[in-house]
Design a protein around this motif. Sequence first.
Motif, short mmCIF file in Angstrom:
data_model
loop_
_atom_site.label_atom_id
_atom_site.label_comp_id
_atom_site.label_asym_id
_atom_site.label_seq_id
_atom_site.Cartn_x
_atom_site.Cartn_y
_atom_site.Cartn_z
N SER A 1 0.84 -1.19 0.00
CA SER A 1 0.00 0.00 0.00
C SER A 1 0.88 1.24 0.00
CB SER A 1 -0.89 0.02 1.25
OG SER A 1 -0.10 0.16 2.42
N ASP A 2 0.27 2.39 -0.30
CA ASP A 2 1.02 3.65 -0.24
C ASP A 2 1.61 3.85 1.15
OD1 ASP A 2 0.31 4.09 -2.84
OD2 ASP A 2 -1.07 5.75 -2.42
N ALA A 3 0.81 3.57 2.17
CA ALA A 3 1.26 3.79 3.55
C ALA A 3 2.48 2.93 3.87
CB ALA A 3 0.13 3.48 4.53
N SER B 1 -2.93 12.85 6.53
CA SER B 1 -3.78 12.63 5.36
C SER B 1 -3.19 11.44 4.62
CB SER B 1 -3.79 13.87 4.46
OG SER B 1 -2.49 14.08 3.91
N THR B 2 -3.83 11.00 3.55
CA THR B 2 -3.25 9.93 2.75
C THR B 2 -2.06 10.48 1.97
OG1 THR B 2 -4.63 10.43 0.81
CG2 THR B 2 -5.52 8.88 2.45
N LYS C 1 -1.59 10.15 -1.11
CA LYS C 1 -2.14 10.69 -2.35
C LYS C 1 -2.53 12.16 -2.18
CE LYS C 1 -5.88 9.73 -5.65
NZ LYS C 1 -7.05 8.85 -5.92
N GLU D 1 -11.01 14.90 -0.97
CA GLU D 1 -9.61 15.06 -1.36
C GLU D 1 -9.34 16.48 -1.84
OE1 GLU D 1 -8.44 10.53 -2.77
OE2 GLU D 1 -9.39 11.89 -4.20
#
Length: 211
Positions: free
Chosen positions: A20-22, A86-87, A89, A169
């Motif tokens: 995942s991005d995280a 935040s994410t 992205k 977003e």
Amino acid sequence: MQNQIKFIPNKEEPGLDKLSDADLVSRCQQDLPDDIEAYRELVERYEGLVYNFCVKTIGSPQDAEEVAQDAFITVFHKLKQFEGKSTFKTWLYKIVHNSCRNRISKLARKRQTQEAYEDHMKGVQNNQSLTNRQKLDNRAHIQEALTLLKEQEKEIITYKFILGMTLQEIADTLNLGESATKMRFYRAMESFKAAYERSGKEKPAPITPKP
């Protein structure tokens, strides 16, 4: 993207594309600057989206490429400061958003973005009963209507329909509340519809915003 960041795949790092991005951000914060494999994956995951947004916002492919490169360099240097509020992205969008604004403010002339909006709105026109002539006229009306919008209105429409961002977003990117963002978006759409109706007799296909 021409001359975009290119990496040779590392055969010793299988499975990064599954993270995942995280997880990738966590790896970056641990490994940079000694090991950039996780950073490579983040770049490859978002470079197309970032470049696409830059070129549609700025108008010049060359300027867009430079801004995209600069944005990813900023990401490289600031990833360890990312706190996860935040994410990734959304955090990336903020960096790209600011980079585009900075470049636009330095350009000697105002870049034109009508073609990008026209391409998007053309895809919205799903009514197959329109003749080719009607479609050409409709595209002209769309282009004319977009020239009448304020920059702030163009900006939020870009985020929604070019980037495909949700209203939340967009709110995070613009540092606005969700209600304020919804109001700004709906006003921008009303302005577009009004401008479109002034530019031609045909009405645009309705757009239903995503939550």
